[in-house]
Design an enzyme around this catalytic site. Sequence first.
Site, short mmCIF file in Angstrom:
data_model
loop_
_atom_site.label_atom_id
_atom_site.label_comp_id
_atom_site.label_asym_id
_atom_site.label_seq_id
_atom_site.Cartn_x
_atom_site.Cartn_y
_atom_site.Cartn_z
N CYS A 44 -0.05 3.97 2.53
CA CYS A 44 0.34 3.56 3.89
C CYS A 44 1.77 3.99 4.19
CB CYS A 44 0.22 2.05 4.05
SG CYS A 44 -1.46 1.40 3.86
N CYS B 29 0.84 -1.21 0.00
CA CYS B 29 0.00 0.00 0.00
C CYS B 29 0.87 1.25 0.00
CB CYS B 29 -0.91 -0.03 1.23
SG CYS B 29 -1.82 1.50 1.51
#
Length: 334
Positions: free
Chosen positions: A89, A86
């Site tokens: 993230c 991700c």
Amino acid sequence: MQPRNMSMSGVVDLAAVKAAGEAKAKAEQARAEAARQSAQGGAPASAGAVPPSALVIDVDEAGFERDVLQLSAEVPVVLDFWAEWCEPCKQLSPLLERLTIEANGRLLLAKVDVDSNQMLMQQFGIQGIPAVFAVVAGQVLPLFQGVAPEQEIRATLAQLVQVAEERFGIIGIEVDPNAEGAPAGAPAAEAEAPAGPYDALLEAAVVALDAGDLGGAVQAYKNVLADDPANSEAKLGLAQAELLARVKDMNPQAVRAAAAEDPKDPAAQIAAADLDLVGGHVEDAFGRLVDTVRVTAGADRDAVRVRLLELFEVIGADDPRVAAARTALARVLF
């Protein structure tokens, strides 16, 4: 694995009432000790303090109750759901780590790798990552999803710290920048607070709730209030236990259909408001009953008003949603 004492998306969590009470008692004890040491000209004790590195931990399904639910009675726990693949993230996680360290023990950051903890991801109803939640005294609060500006995240975390301290008495854990070897996630050791006169009865209420004995829980809280009518923990627990007892055997579809069919039917609107509140839709429950007060009169209006006041007890007088609903109720009554 459904973690014990966890409330999802604002659903009423009765076991968290006791956790909040215990956390508040410990917080008050810590404040009293700090004040005593300050009056004597000494510095607060640092025994059991954790290093800053212990404020950021990795958590999995097996350790969720120990590392998140139990610690949330001592310090607000921020949950960062992330994954290695991700990209957003990778922007958010370092920021959360930095802000947590800056909070100096008033927050704990627990990072959850969703690839390794699919069950936790499902239980939190996460549709995309990054997703950030908080757990305070066993209650789950959704914070935000995706990457937000640092200023907004900082303000959100500051509000979380304020709510934890003002509503639950949770003041965090002590941090010692020179501490070495403290295990990740270990809070400062505290002396156990002395038992209060009603702890056994309050514990009996929680045991009854765990066993699904709502009647037993109601009676245990009433036993406390018979001797101590002002006991806030018992008042809150009783209001919540009675609410759950009322909705236990309801047919939600039938209740909502009846409420939609007749907005002036006080019984139908009261039942629907109970369901709203148990489902975490606090403002919907309050708004529904305020609107019903507006369109009813006499005994019907009074019944709705009384139920609304009872639901205020479930949430707590300090909640801003209660204050707003009280103002709205005053407008329609007067």
